[in-house]
Design an enzyme around this catalytic site. Structure first.
Site, mmCIF file in Angstrom:
data_model
loop_
_atom_site.group_PDB
_atom_site.id
_atom_site.type_symbol
_atom_site.label_atom_id
_atom_site.label_comp_id
_atom_site.label_asym_id
_atom_site.label_seq_id
_atom_site.Cartn_x
_atom_site.Cartn_y
_atom_site.Cartn_z
ATOM 1 C CB SER A 13 -1.013 -0.044 1.265
ATOM 2 O OG SER A 13 -0.208 0.159 2.537
ATOM 3 C CB ALA A 34 14.979 -4.427 10.129
ATOM 4 C CG HIS A 52 11.658 -2.823 3.111
ATOM 5 N ND1 HIS A 52 10.901 -2.038 4.138
ATOM 6 C CD2 HIS A 52 10.639 -3.489 2.596
ATOM 7 C CE1 HIS A 52 9.590 -2.367 3.793
ATOM 8 N NE2 HIS A 52 9.476 -3.256 2.844
ATOM 9 N NE ARG A 53 19.632 -5.160 4.681
ATOM 10 C CZ ARG A 53 19.791 -6.742 4.334
ATOM 11 N NH1 ARG A 53 19.896 -6.925 3.329
ATOM 12 N NH2 ARG A 53 19.456 -7.285 5.723
#
Length: 186
Positions: A13, A34, A52-53
């Protein structure tokens, strides 16, 4: 009191990106917490972690915390912002706890949030909008995460629902059920 934020929404989302934008807007150093465990055989999960990293600024600190979240929050420096991504993964990591153990874990987490002098930004998945899972662990996960978010939200200065790339400020438009109940019971 620090300005804590809860960002929730369905998969893909934009909730993590929204939380990252909120953290980047502040003037404090950011600690990215994390909660994922990265099994080397799960390539798809490792790709998600890598996405994400790749989005995170290089100057953000990383702390991996699959289980002992309350302890980590207690030890955060007060002049920092900590982004916890995600509560759903953390809840999944704790599914082997008995209901009594889980209640102790939640109580400890809530106390740590209330005592934390750093700004906290939590990311949490919305998983309860579909059918009730047909298996016990799925129901347990869904119920624990939903209840945790309900317990956390009154402690937040802001709560956002992110869906299809739009962030809706629930703290402005909604009424917190817990606060409503407290006001009705003198």
């Amino acid at each position: 009191m620090p300005h804590h934020v809860l960002v929730t929404g369905p998969s893909r989302s934009g909730k993590s990106e929204w939380a990252e934008c909120l953290a980047a807007q502040g003037q404090q150093p950011v600690i990215y917490i994390a909660t994922a465990i990265a099994p080397p055989e799960d390539r798809e999960w490792l790709q998600r972690i890598e996405q994400h990293r790749a989005r995170r600024p290089a100057e953000w600190q990383l702390r991996e915390c699959p289980l002992e979240l309350a302890a980590l929050l207690r030890d955060l420096p007060p002049d920092h912002c900590a982004l916890v991504d995600s509560l759903g993964t953390w809840v999944a990591n704790c599914l082997d706890q008995s209901q009594d153990q889980w209640q102790e874990t939640v109580t400890e987490l809530l106390a740590s949030v209330q005592a934390c002098a750093a700004q906290l930004i939590f990311v949490a998945e919305e998983v309860g909008w579909g059918v009730v899972p047909a298996y016990a662990s799925g129901r347990c996960f869904r119920d624990r995460l939903g209840e945790l978010c309900q317990q956390l939200s009154p402690l937040m200065a802001e709560v956002y629902l992110v869906t299809t790339g739009f962030a809706l400020p629930l703290h402005q438009w909604g009424i917190c059920l817990k606060r409503l109940r407290e006001n009705q019971n003198p």
